[in-house]
Design a protein around this motif. Structure first.
Motif, PDB file in Angstrom:
ATOM      1  N   ILE A 207       0.857  -1.188   0.000  1.00  0.00           N
ATOM      2  CA  ILE A 207       0.000   0.000   0.000  1.00  0.00           C
ATOM      3  C   ILE A 207       0.892   1.236   0.000  1.00  0.00           C
ATOM      4  O   ILE A 207       1.813   1.353   0.808  1.00  0.00           O
ATOM      5  N   TRP A 208       0.614   2.152  -0.919  1.00  0.00           N
ATOM      6  CA  TRP A 208       1.394   3.393  -1.034  1.00  0.00           C
ATOM      7  C   TRP A 208       0.577   4.590  -0.575  1.00  0.00           C
ATOM      8  O   TRP A 208      -0.586   4.748  -0.979  1.00  0.00           O
ATOM      9  N   TYR A 209       1.222   5.454   0.203  1.00  0.00           N
ATOM     10  CA  TYR A 209       0.599   6.703   0.647  1.00  0.00           C
ATOM     11  C   TYR A 209       0.876   7.788  -0.395  1.00  0.00           C
ATOM     12  O   TYR A 209       1.595   8.749  -0.159  1.00  0.00           O
ATOM     13  N   THR A 210       0.292   7.595  -1.579  1.00  0.00           N
ATOM     14  CA  THR A 210       0.478   8.521  -2.683  1.00  0.00           C
ATOM     15  C   THR A 210      -0.638   8.266  -3.683  1.00  0.00           C
ATOM     16  O   THR A 210      -1.533   7.456  -3.427  1.00  0.00           O
ATOM     17  N   PHE A 211      -0.608   8.958  -4.836  1.00  0.00           N
ATOM     18  CA  PHE A 211      -1.609   8.687  -5.861  1.00  0.00           C
ATOM     19  C   PHE A 211      -0.928   8.535  -7.215  1.00  0.00           C
ATOM     20  O   PHE A 211       0.141   9.085  -7.465  1.00  0.00           O
ATOM     21  N   SER A 212      -1.555   7.740  -8.075  1.00  0.00           N
ATOM     22  CA  SER A 212      -0.923   7.287  -9.323  1.00  0.00           C
ATOM     23  C   SER A 212      -0.442   8.440 -10.185  1.00  0.00           C
ATOM     24  O   SER A 212       0.668   8.401 -10.733  1.00  0.00           O
ATOM     25  N   GLU A 213      -1.258   9.471 -10.331  1.00  0.00           N
ATOM     26  CA  GLU A 213      -0.941  10.550 -11.259  1.00  0.00           C
ATOM     27  C   GLU A 213       0.311  11.321 -10.867  1.00  0.00           C
ATOM     28  O   GLU A 213       0.966  11.913 -11.724  1.00  0.00           O
ATOM     29  N   CYS A 360      -1.731  18.894  -1.763  1.00  0.00           N
ATOM     30  CA  CYS A 360      -3.189  18.774  -1.662  1.00  0.00           C
ATOM     31  C   CYS A 360      -3.882  20.115  -1.477  1.00  0.00           C
ATOM     32  O   CYS A 360      -5.058  20.259  -1.814  1.00  0.00           O
ATOM     33  N   GLU A 361      -3.173  21.099  -0.928  1.00  0.00           N
ATOM     34  CA  GLU A 361      -3.773  22.418  -0.707  1.00  0.00           C
ATOM     35  C   GLU A 361      -3.268  23.456  -1.700  1.00  0.00           C
ATOM     36  O   GLU A 361      -3.627  24.629  -1.602  1.00  0.00           O
ATOM     37  N   GLY A 362      -2.425  23.051  -2.648  1.00  0.00           N
ATOM     38  CA  GLY A 362      -1.958  23.983  -3.673  1.00  0.00           C
ATOM     39  C   GLY A 362      -1.038  25.068  -3.146  1.00  0.00           C
ATOM     40  O   GLY A 362      -1.084  26.210  -3.601  1.00  0.00           O
ATOM     41  N   VAL A 363      -0.169  24.719  -2.172  1.00  0.00           N
ATOM     42  CA  VAL A 363       0.728  25.695  -1.543  1.00  0.00           C
ATOM     43  C   VAL A 363       2.162  25.424  -1.989  1.00  0.00           C
ATOM     44  O   VAL A 363       2.722  24.376  -1.663  1.00  0.00           O
ATOM     45  N   PRO A 364       2.805  26.348  -2.735  1.00  0.00           N
ATOM     46  CA  PRO A 364       4.201  26.142  -3.159  1.00  0.00           C
ATOM     47  C   PRO A 364       5.152  26.116  -1.971  1.00  0.00           C
ATOM     48  O   PRO A 364       4.846  26.665  -0.901  1.00  0.00           O
ATOM     49  N   MET A 365       6.308  25.489  -2.164  1.00  0.00           N
ATOM     50  CA  MET A 365       7.205  25.191  -1.044  1.00  0.00           C
ATOM     51  C   MET A 365       8.582  25.834  -1.170  1.00  0.00           C
ATOM     52  O   MET A 365       9.074  26.062  -2.267  1.00  0.00           O
ATOM     53  N   ILE A 366       9.168  26.099  -0.011  1.00  0.00           N
ATOM     54  CA  ILE A 366      10.608  26.343   0.120  1.00  0.00           C
ATOM     55  C   ILE A 366      11.152  25.112   0.828  1.00  0.00           C
ATOM     56  O   ILE A 366      10.644  24.716   1.883  1.00  0.00           O
ATOM     57  N   CYS A 367      12.157  24.482   0.245  1.00  0.00           N
ATOM     58  CA  CYS A 367      12.606  23.171   0.699  1.00  0.00           C
ATOM     59  C   CYS A 367      13.919  23.252   1.466  1.00  0.00           C
ATOM     60  O   CYS A 367      14.913  23.766   0.947  1.00  0.00           O
ATOM     61  N   VAL A 384      11.635  18.661 -10.566  1.00  0.00           N
ATOM     62  CA  VAL A 384      10.790  17.817 -11.428  1.00  0.00           C
ATOM     63  C   VAL A 384       9.400  18.420 -11.577  1.00  0.00           C
ATOM     64  O   VAL A 384       8.934  18.671 -12.692  1.00  0.00           O
ATOM     65  N   TRP A 385       8.748  18.688 -10.459  1.00  0.00           N
ATOM     66  CA  TRP A 385       7.393  19.250 -10.526  1.00  0.00           C
ATOM     67  C   TRP A 385       7.406  20.775 -10.635  1.00  0.00           C
ATOM     68  O   TRP A 385       6.400  21.360 -11.053  1.00  0.00           O
ATOM     69  N   GLY A 386       8.503  21.421 -10.253  1.00  0.00           N
ATOM     70  CA  GLY A 386       8.595  22.876 -10.355  1.00  0.00           C
ATOM     71  C   GLY A 386       7.628  23.612  -9.455  1.00  0.00           C
ATOM     72  O   GLY A 386       7.066  24.639  -9.828  1.00  0.00           O
ATOM     73  N   ILE A 387       7.467  23.102  -8.215  1.00  0.00           N
ATOM     74  CA  ILE A 387       6.488  23.708  -7.302  1.00  0.00           C
ATOM     75  C   ILE A 387       7.162  24.225  -6.026  1.00  0.00           C
ATOM     76  O   ILE A 387       6.500  24.418  -5.007  1.00  0.00           O
ATOM     77  N   GLY A 388       8.485  24.451  -6.098  1.00  0.00           N
ATOM     78  CA  GLY A 388       9.184  24.972  -4.930  1.00  0.00           C
ATOM     79  C   GLY A 388      10.627  25.310  -5.235  1.00  0.00           C
ATOM     80  O   GLY A 388      11.144  25.015  -6.314  1.00  0.00           O
ATOM     81  N   ILE A 420       1.229  23.850  -8.979  1.00  0.00           N
ATOM     82  CA  ILE A 420       0.803  23.025  -7.852  1.00  0.00           C
ATOM     83  C   ILE A 420      -0.724  22.950  -7.773  1.00  0.00           C
ATOM     84  O   ILE A 420      -1.291  21.949  -7.314  1.00  0.00           O
ATOM     85  N   LEU A 421      -1.404  23.976  -8.263  1.00  0.00           N
ATOM     86  CA  LEU A 421      -2.870  23.919  -8.303  1.00  0.00           C
ATOM     87  C   LEU A 421      -3.349  22.866  -9.305  1.00  0.00           C
ATOM     88  O   LEU A 421      -4.400  22.247  -9.100  1.00  0.00           O
ATOM     89  N   CYS A 422      -2.574  22.657 -10.350  1.00  0.00           N
ATOM     90  CA  CYS A 422      -2.907  21.575 -11.298  1.00  0.00           C
ATOM     91  C   CYS A 422      -2.793  20.216 -10.616  1.00  0.00           C
ATOM     92  O   CYS A 422      -3.632  19.326 -10.825  1.00  0.00           O
ATOM     93  N   LEU A 423      -1.763  20.049  -9.785  1.00  0.00           N
ATOM     94  CA  LEU A 423      -1.622  18.801  -9.031  1.00  0.00           C
ATOM     95  C   LEU A 423      -2.739  18.649  -8.006  1.00  0.00           C
ATOM     96  O   LEU A 423      -3.250  17.545  -7.789  1.00  0.00           O
ATOM     97  N   LYS A 424      -3.124  19.761  -7.375  1.00  0.00           N
ATOM     98  CA  LYS A 424      -4.227  19.734  -6.414  1.00  0.00           C
ATOM     99  C   LYS A 424      -5.508  19.236  -7.083  1.00  0.00           C
ATOM    100  O   LYS A 424      -6.262  18.435  -6.505  1.00  0.00           O
ATOM    101  N   GLU A 425      -5.754  19.683  -8.305  1.00  0.00           N
ATOM    102  CA  GLU A 425      -6.944  19.224  -9.032  1.00  0.00           C
ATOM    103  C   GLU A 425      -6.885  17.720  -9.273  1.00  0.00           C
ATOM    104  O   GLU A 425      -7.904  17.023  -9.193  1.00  0.00           O
TER     105      GLU A 425
END
Length: 451
Positions: A207-213, A360-367, A384-388, A420-425
């Motif tokens: 079982i993975w704590y993630t989603f396919s897409e 999940c909430e569409g919030v960009p990150m500083i890592c 890779v995803w370009g969200i932070g 990141i909002l596209c991923l949230k959708e």
């Protein structure tokens, strides 16, 4: 044997779950327990005394504590590999005895145990029980861990290894992105990883704590490395919040403070339940936040700063400098915070729970990854995803200030937010009827009932 509620139902819908006792791993297991309960299964959770979950918040679940054999000095997260090695040794007999007692009361459909508890496979085999593994990391980071002993030997054994060098065995990683875990004996680390991977392969499902897409290519690799049924059914927390399983007391005043702020204006800063930093790094963070002129909600967990109880390490006059622009708390209800209209960015250690919750909430990150899979997660978030944006270790306050503003107020941050909002959708779609996680959960339920 001590129980929290009545004996579990004796039917083929009885599941026994066994979480690993760290905040970031207990949360997903308890969320999974609630999800499976909603599908009609009765749930018993076997757990260690160390970091035992709050039972009163889950009256529909039976909790059975077992001895973990840890001394006060051993019951520490200072050396994670030492802790996991001890637990995989100390818990064998208590876990087996507890399971035998449950089986005396009636049948069990299957065990679901955290991947870190690799010993549970041999115990399951001894009882003729199927064992399904829950892995609470991203799929791609687990794939990296599976090959880590060989990769580490190849790259870190050289005196002149370059941090920027690519790792062809694990694209798109560079050497600096490879998971690192500090432990007194690296052989313990490699032995643990080998056991974890071997016993996951020997299990009946994953079982993975993630989603396919989010991780399509990694999921394809996983099905080759682990030729057993794979079920990416996350994110769990969208169905059952983590607040009901938090080991730390949440300060709800942070929400009322957020209510007074402008939309998307606040930077939320939290490095999870284990990460530590030195006083110098803490001070640079403090001034980076202050000088950015952005409102911020900062979680300073007791123990975050080495050698400090709580806020003693803050620079003199800091509270006067930030005024009402900053709010500092010991712990916050993170999912509620990230979903708040005022939050526009998340400065995170990139634990998988935090990373997924931010998506999940569409919030960009500083890592600012610290160790383990956080380095791999940060690579995907930034490159890779370009969200932070990612900070390397040793960054000074001026660079921190600039990057905060890049994410919070500049066009670059807007572009991250759009991605990141596209991923949230995609998250919203995958959980609905007909979505990928919805379908995989249906398949998992049917699979368990087939045992």
């Amino acid at each position: 044997m001590e129980t929290q509620t009545q004996k579990p139902q004796t039917n083929n819908r009885h599941l026994v779950l066994y979480p690993y006792p760290l905040q970031g791993l207990i949360n997903p297991m308890l969320q999974l327990a609630n999800i499976l309960h909603s599908k009609g299964f009765s749930i018993t959770i076997i757990h260690t005394h160390f970091n035992s979950p709050t039972k009163s918040k889950h009256p529909h679940i039976t909790f059975l504590p077992i001895s973990d054999g840890l001394s006060k000095t051993e019951a520490s997260t200072e050396d994670i590999i030492s802790l996991v090695t001890l637990l995989n040794t100390n818990c064998v007999a208590p876990f087996r005895d507890c399971l035998a007692g449950l089986l005396a009361d009636g049948p069990i459909a299957c065990l679901i145990t955290d991947a870190l508890f690799h010993f549970s496979q041999s115990v399951a085999d001894g009882f003729g029980l199927p064992r399904i593994v829950l892995r609470t990391s991203s799929i791609f980071s687990f794939m990296v861990f599976a090959t880590l002993p060989a990769i580490h030997e190849k790259y870190f054994s050289k005196q002149d290894f370059q941090l920027e060098s690519p790792v062809p065995e694990a694209p798109p990683l560079q050497v600096k992105d490879l998971p690192t875990i500090t432990t007194k004996d690296s052989n313990d680390l490699y032995k643990f990883i080998t056991n974890m991977v071997t016993q996951t392969k020997a299990s009946s499902g994953l079982i993975w704590y993630t989603f396919s897409e989010l991780e399509e290519s990694a999921l394809s690799q996983s099905r080759k490395l682990f030729p057993i049924p794979n079920f990416p059914i996350g994110p769990f927390h969208k169905s059952f919040p983590a607040s009901s399983s938090s080991l730390l007391i949440q300060d709800k005043s942070s929400i009322s403070w957020l209510d007074t702020q402008k939309p998307k204006s606040v930077l939320y800063v939290s490095f999870g339940s284990i990460a530590e930093m030195g006083v110098k790094e803490f001070n640079e963070m403090a001034w980076g936040l202050a000088n950015s002129m952005q409102p911020f909600l900062w979680v300073v967990r007791p123990g975050l700063v080495r050698g400090s109880e709580w806020l003693e390490a803050l620079p003199s006059g800091y509270a006067e400098k930030i005024g009402d622009r900053g709010c500092i708390v010991k712990w916050a209800p993170q999912q509620e915070v990230l979903a708040h209209f005022a939050v526009g960015g998340f400065w995170t250690h990139n634990g998988w729970n935090s990373t997924l919750e931010s998506i999940c909430e569409g919030v960009p990150m500083i890592c600012s990854p610290c160790f383990g899979d956080q380095l791999v997660n940060a690579k995907y978030v930034s490159d890779v995803w370009g969200i932070g944006l990612r900070f390397e270790k040793g960054v000074e306050r001026g660079e921190m200030e600039r990057r905060i503003r890049r994410v919070m107020v500049e066009r670059e941050g807007e572009e991250m937010r759009e991605r990141i909002l596209c991923l949230k959708e995609k998250v919203d779609v995958c959980l609905k009827e007909g979505g990928s996680s919805y379908q995989h959960l249906e398949e998992l339920s049917s699979y368990i009932l087939s045992f």
